[in-house]
Design a protein around this motif. Structure first.
Motif, PDB file in Angstrom:
ATOM      1  N   ALA A 300       0.769  -1.059   0.208  1.00 43.17           N
ATOM      2  CA  ALA A 300       0.040  -0.302   0.213  1.00 43.17           C
ATOM      3  C   ALA A 300       1.022   1.317   0.277  1.00 43.17           C
ATOM      4  CB  ALA A 300      -1.114   0.106   1.053  1.00 43.17           C
ATOM      5  N   SER A 301       2.189   1.131   0.650  1.00 42.02           N
ATOM      6  CA  SER A 301       2.704   2.318   0.888  1.00 42.02           C
ATOM      7  C   SER A 301       3.848   3.240  -0.275  1.00 42.02           C
ATOM      8  CB  SER A 301       3.476   2.465   2.393  1.00 42.02           C
ATOM      9  OG  SER A 301       4.294   1.471   2.830  1.00 42.02           O
ATOM     10  N   ALA A 302       3.956   1.229  -0.516  1.00 40.18           N
ATOM     11  CA  ALA A 302       4.479   1.783  -2.565  1.00 40.18           C
ATOM     12  C   ALA A 302       3.891   2.138  -3.127  1.00 40.18           C
ATOM     13  CB  ALA A 302       4.786   0.629  -2.390  1.00 40.18           C
ATOM     14  N   LEU A 303       2.258   1.879  -3.626  1.00 43.52           N
ATOM     15  CA  LEU A 303       1.835   2.589  -4.696  1.00 43.52           C
ATOM     16  C   LEU A 303       1.270   4.203  -4.067  1.00 43.52           C
ATOM     17  CD1 LEU A 303      -0.361   1.752  -6.563  1.00 43.52           C
ATOM     18  CD2 LEU A 303      -2.127   2.423  -5.348  1.00 43.52           C
ATOM     19  N   ALA A 304       1.330   4.117  -2.466  1.00 46.62           N
ATOM     20  CA  ALA A 304       0.630   5.444  -2.890  1.00 46.62           C
ATOM     21  C   ALA A 304       2.058   6.491  -3.154  1.00 46.62           C
ATOM     22  CB  ALA A 304       0.877   5.211  -0.498  1.00 46.62           C
ATOM     23  N   GLY A 305       3.335   5.619  -2.283  1.00 52.40           N
ATOM     24  CA  GLY A 305       4.794   6.202  -3.351  1.00 52.40           C
ATOM     25  C   GLY A 305       4.250   6.789  -4.161  1.00 52.40           C
ATOM     26  N   ASN A 306       3.721   5.922  -4.910  1.00 52.05           N
ATOM     27  CA  ASN A 306       4.101   5.653  -6.777  1.00 52.05           C
ATOM     28  C   ASN A 306       2.994   6.966  -7.166  1.00 52.05           C
ATOM     29  OD1 ASN A 306       6.062   4.052  -7.127  1.00 52.05           O
ATOM     30  ND2 ASN A 306       4.191   1.998  -7.639  1.00 52.05           N
ATOM     31  N   LEU A 307       2.324   7.426  -6.386  1.00 53.41           N
ATOM     32  CA  LEU A 307       1.095   8.387  -6.377  1.00 53.41           C
ATOM     33  C   LEU A 307       1.421   9.768  -6.440  1.00 53.41           C
ATOM     34  CD1 LEU A 307      -1.619   6.572  -5.101  1.00 53.41           C
ATOM     35  CD2 LEU A 307      -1.533   7.346  -8.078  1.00 53.41           C
ATOM     36  N   LEU A 308       2.330   9.447  -5.827  1.00 56.92           N
ATOM     37  CA  LEU A 308       3.109  11.500  -5.457  1.00 56.92           C
ATOM     38  C   LEU A 308       3.742  11.262  -5.706  1.00 56.92           C
ATOM     39  CD1 LEU A 308       2.693  10.887  -1.288  1.00 56.92           C
ATOM     40  CD2 LEU A 308       1.010  11.898  -2.592  1.00 56.92           C
ATOM     41  N   ASN A 309       4.454  10.700  -5.978  1.00 59.37           N
ATOM     42  CA  ASN A 309       5.426  10.930  -7.310  1.00 59.37           C
ATOM     43  C   ASN A 309       5.141  11.137  -8.264  1.00 59.37           C
ATOM     44  OD1 ASN A 309       8.112  10.218  -5.996  1.00 59.37           O
ATOM     45  ND2 ASN A 309       7.761   7.488  -6.442  1.00 59.37           N
ATOM     46  N   ALA A 310       3.983  10.499  -8.683  1.00 64.19           N
ATOM     47  CA  ALA A 310       3.323  10.368 -10.400  1.00 64.19           C
ATOM     48  C   ALA A 310       2.700  12.034 -10.487  1.00 64.19           C
ATOM     49  CB  ALA A 310       2.088   9.943 -10.456  1.00 64.19           C
ATOM     50  N   LEU A 311       2.512  12.959  -9.234  1.00 60.54           N
ATOM     51  CA  LEU A 311       2.826  14.130  -9.409  1.00 60.54           C
ATOM     52  C   LEU A 311       3.655  15.334  -9.428  1.00 60.54           C
ATOM     53  CD1 LEU A 311      -0.662  14.586  -5.777  1.00 60.54           C
ATOM     54  CD2 LEU A 311      -0.426  14.316  -8.231  1.00 60.54           C
ATOM     55  N   HIS A 312       4.903  15.244  -9.118  1.00 62.86           N
ATOM     56  CA  HIS A 312       5.790  15.860  -8.850  1.00 62.86           C
ATOM     57  C   HIS A 312       6.038  16.608 -10.781  1.00 62.86           C
ATOM     58  CE1 HIS A 312       7.928  13.702  -5.044  1.00 62.86           C
ATOM     59  NE2 HIS A 312       6.918  14.766  -4.767  1.00 62.86           N
ATOM     60  N   GLN A 313       5.920  15.567 -11.893  1.00 61.80           N
ATOM     61  CA  GLN A 313       6.574  16.417 -12.889  1.00 61.80           C
ATOM     62  C   GLN A 313       5.304  17.205 -13.116  1.00 61.80           C
ATOM     63  OE1 GLN A 313       8.331  14.452 -14.574  1.00 61.80           O
ATOM     64  NE2 GLN A 313       8.626  12.633 -13.467  1.00 61.80           N
ATOM     65  N   PRO A 314       5.466  18.173 -13.245  1.00 62.33           N
ATOM     66  CA  PRO A 314       5.553  19.676 -13.513  1.00 62.33           C
ATOM     67  C   PRO A 314       4.318  19.450 -14.456  1.00 62.33           C
ATOM     68  CG  PRO A 314       7.587  19.386 -14.318  1.00 62.33           C
ATOM     69  CD  PRO A 314       7.091  18.338 -13.763  1.00 62.33           C
ATOM     70  N   ILE A 315       3.341  20.243 -14.083  1.00 67.83           N
ATOM     71  CA  ILE A 315       1.529  20.473 -15.055  1.00 67.83           C
ATOM     72  C   ILE A 315       1.629  21.468 -15.647  1.00 67.83           C
ATOM     73  CG2 ILE A 315      -0.778  20.709 -14.358  1.00 67.83           C
ATOM     74  CD1 ILE A 315      -0.235  18.480 -11.643  1.00 67.83           C
TER      75      ILE A 315
END
Ligand code: C2E
Ligand code: CA
Ligand code: CA
Length: 641
Positions: A300-315
């Protein structure tokens, strides 16, 4: 219908009435039978489950040429759609009844519910429509049995399809829709029922901005996931995800930009979470993700980590490029939730914990629950303590490392609860901030500091200045400058006997104009200004140069183990050069060992504040502590003056 005497068959009979009652009861709407009047060519109602409030029969009604269903019925087609009933629209299914000759003899109408209710429909809606559809088919089969013996098989097939649909397992596409007879018409009708059901379900369960599920769907998905988790069928985790500081973006760039940002975030979440995940948006920037691979904290925390990382890319948006971060709270359903409510609450609790720092994921644990209860308790106790002035301040000396002379003292809040013992400011200051008590608490502390300054001056103890920590929340109170002025006046102090410490975090998200105004007003009182925790946040060098600070307090993180960490030494040297170059006096915080102090002393700064010299202590002890420090200067390092 067998025979030619429609009048005889399509007229009131006990068994018709009983059948209608049953239909009406099941689908919570009304069922009606109509006979085609050969003279007026209107369908006249002869049986209905509608009753007036007093239980008597309603007035007669007909489906005439202007009725929305008329055209379909007279042309031997079923009608599904909105029909006017008593001034409102109801969703109804009407099907023609044929004589054996093929001529239209009448109609059966089943209405399903008020249209305006249906738009906000919940789960029952599906059942209503499907049960109605199923019943129609059965009924038509019964009515038509005599006249359409040869056609019984397709009718049975359709009836079974409707039945399966009602059971939630529709068997692919509706059969017979291409037939050019009444079976085809019936199948078409059923197909429209299916389509309508999908459309309504979509409306009722979808977030229109992002296309993700909405709260209604989230709750039902959560229910299912919880049941599966508790029964051990699958192990789900629930993640609540929230953007950090989304409101600021919305306020600054407008809702259109905010909406575009949310859409992009939604699509990144979808992409990262994968197909099996159930994703919903509950409120502005509050997303929920249910994942079935949520058995372990690691997964679960690996997925949550991936989700937060996905937000890091500039929008990239039309108005510019955005960098966002998010926070996530995680609950493992089979461990930490007895029901959906608890799962939801616990995820929220973990999210709040994560948001305290931002850009991280926190897994719910029972300690978190205890912690939140404890915080509420502390908040109440603190309110009393502030009222009763049970808060004290201790002082920590700032020492010039070259001379071991006092350069100033910092006032640090201390609270000893009569029953609980000492409670650390690291705990109660954030609670005071989140509960709004920081304003009263801060005013009290400022008053206590000024009081002590006056006392020391009277006793001729040269404390230089007392530094007082001020929370950003205090700073943005419209009367803050007046509060400071009052405190100074009350104790007869001049401004430069007090220094206000503001943490670097203040400058994130605030317009520089506003900060500049408040700080200048404080500076005009003669009060010194110090930038606390320097280097831990994001203050731009531009700010440093333009804002009226006197002092930089270098964050403790730059100091610990400085004697053994060569890289850290380089960084600290850089910071010192920068600060000196801009003309600030520099205090270094958190030196704990003689070795650390030795390295700093070599680099040179205006003062060191740390456990090495002294822990924070009550005012009474400070003059003695300071004297001792001054005497302790090793002779090899003593200035020869
Ligand atoms: P701060 O303003 O950065 O205060 C310095 C903190 O570092 C103090 O912790 C102090 O005891 C600790 N410290 C000093 N030297 C050393 C050292 O050598 N090693 C280590 N490990 N720590 C050292 P304290 O008193 O627990 O305060 C924690 C924080 O609580 C303060 O950080 C400040 O942000 C807040 N705080 C304390 N008093 C007040 C107050 O009156 N008002 C406001 N708004 N915040 C306060
Ligand atoms: Ca401070
Ligand atoms: Ca600090």
């Amino acid at each position: 219908l067998k025979g030619t005497d429609t009048e005889a068959v399509l007229s009131f009979r006990q068994d018709h009435d009983a059948l209608l009652k049953e239909i009406g009861a099941i689908n919570q709407g009304a069922a009606n039978l109509f006979r085609l009047n050969p003279e007026t060519q209107a369908f006249d109602r002869f049986a209905t489950t509608f009753r007036k409030p007093d239980g008597s029969m309603p007035p007669p009604m007909s489906i005439g040429i202007l009725h929305p269903a008329y055209d379909n019925l007279i042309n031997n087609r079923p009608h599904l759609g909105e029909v006017p009933v008593m001034g409102r629209m109801r969703l109804a299914y009407l099907t023609p009844i044929q004589a054996a000759s093929g001529a239209i003899a009448g109609a059966l109408a089943v209405d399903v519910g008020w249209v305006d209710d249906l738009v906000v429909a919940k789960t029952e809606l599906r059942w209503q429509i499907i049960v109605a559809a199923g019943l129609i088919l059965v009924l038509v089969a019964a009515f038509g049995a005599a006249g359409m013996g040869a056609e019984m098989k397709p009718l049975r097939v359709l009836a079974r399809y409707a039945d399966d649909l009602a059971a939630g397992v529709p068997g692919g596409a509706v059969p017979y829709t291409t037939r050019d007879d009444e079976i085809g018409a019936l199948a078409q009708g059923l197909k429209r029922v299916v389509a309508l059901q999908d459309k309504l379900a979509h409306l009722a369960y979808t977030d229109s901005l992002t296309g993700l599920s909405n709260r209604g769907r989230y709750l039902s998905d959560l229910d299912t996931a919880l049941r599966e988790s508790l029964s051990g069928k699958r192990k789900w985790a629930l993640i609540h995800l929230d953007l950090d500081k989304f409101r600021k973006i919305n306020d600054a760039y407008g809702q259109t930009a905010g909406d575009s940002l949310l859409k992009e975030v939604a699509s990144r979440i979808k992409e990262t979470a994968g197909d099996g995940a159930r994703i919903a948006r509950l409120a502005a920037d509050h997303f929920t993700i249910l994942i079935a691979e949520g058995g372990s904290t690691d997964q679960a925390s690996a997925l949550a980590g991936n989700l937060l990382n996905a937000l890091h890319q500039p929008i990239e948006l039309r108005v510019g490029e955005f960098h966002v971060t998010g926070s996530a709270g995680i609950v493992l359903l089979q461990h930490d939730a007895r029901d959906a409510d608890e799962a939801h609450r616990n995820a929220g609790l973990a999210l709040r914990k994560a948001k305290a720092t931002g850009d991280r994921a926190v897994i719910f644990s029972s300690e978190l629950h205890d912690e939140s209860e404890n915080n509420i308790r502390i908040e109440r106790m603190l309110r009393l303590a502030v009222q009763e002035r049970e808060i004290e301040i201790h002082f920590q000396p700032q020492i010039d490392p070259a001379t071991n002379q006092l350069a100033g003292v910092e006032a640090l809040a201390r609270w000893t609860h009569p029953a609980e013992g000492p409670i650390s400011p690291g705990l109660f200051i954030p609670i005071a901030e989140s509960s709004g008590q920081i304003v009263d608490l801060g005013t009290l502390i400022l008053d206590l500091a000024c009081e002590q300054a006056a006392k020391w001056r009277e006793k001729n103890f040269d404390f230089k200045h007392i530094s007082v920590n001020v929370s950003p929340i205090q700073l943005w109170q419209s009367n803050f400058v007046a509060v400071v002025k009052d405190a100074l006046n009350r104790h007869g102090l001049s401004g430069n006997e007090i220094c206000i410490e503001i943490t670097e975090g203040v400058f994130v998200d605030q317009s520089e104009r506003r900060i500049e105004k408040v700080l200048s007003a404080i500076r005009e009182l003669g009060v010194l200004l110090s930038l606390d925790d320097f280097g831990s946040g994001y203050s731009s060098l531009g700010y440093l140069n333009r804002l009226p600070f006197d002092q930089l307090k270098v964050d403790r993180s730059f100091v610990s183990d400085i004697d053994t960490d060569v890289r850290k030494q380089k960084v600290l040297r850089g910071i010192l050069e920068l600060g000196r170059g801009l003309g600030f006096s520099i205090v270094i915080e958190g030196a704990e060992t003689g070795e650390e102090v030795a390295v700093i002393r070599q680099m040179g700064c205006d003062a060191i504040q740390g456990f090495y010299y002294s822990r924070p202590a009550p005012a009474l002890l400070i003059p003695e502590v300071v004297k001792k420090i001054a005497r302790s200067l090793p002779s090899s390092e003593a200035r020869t003056a």
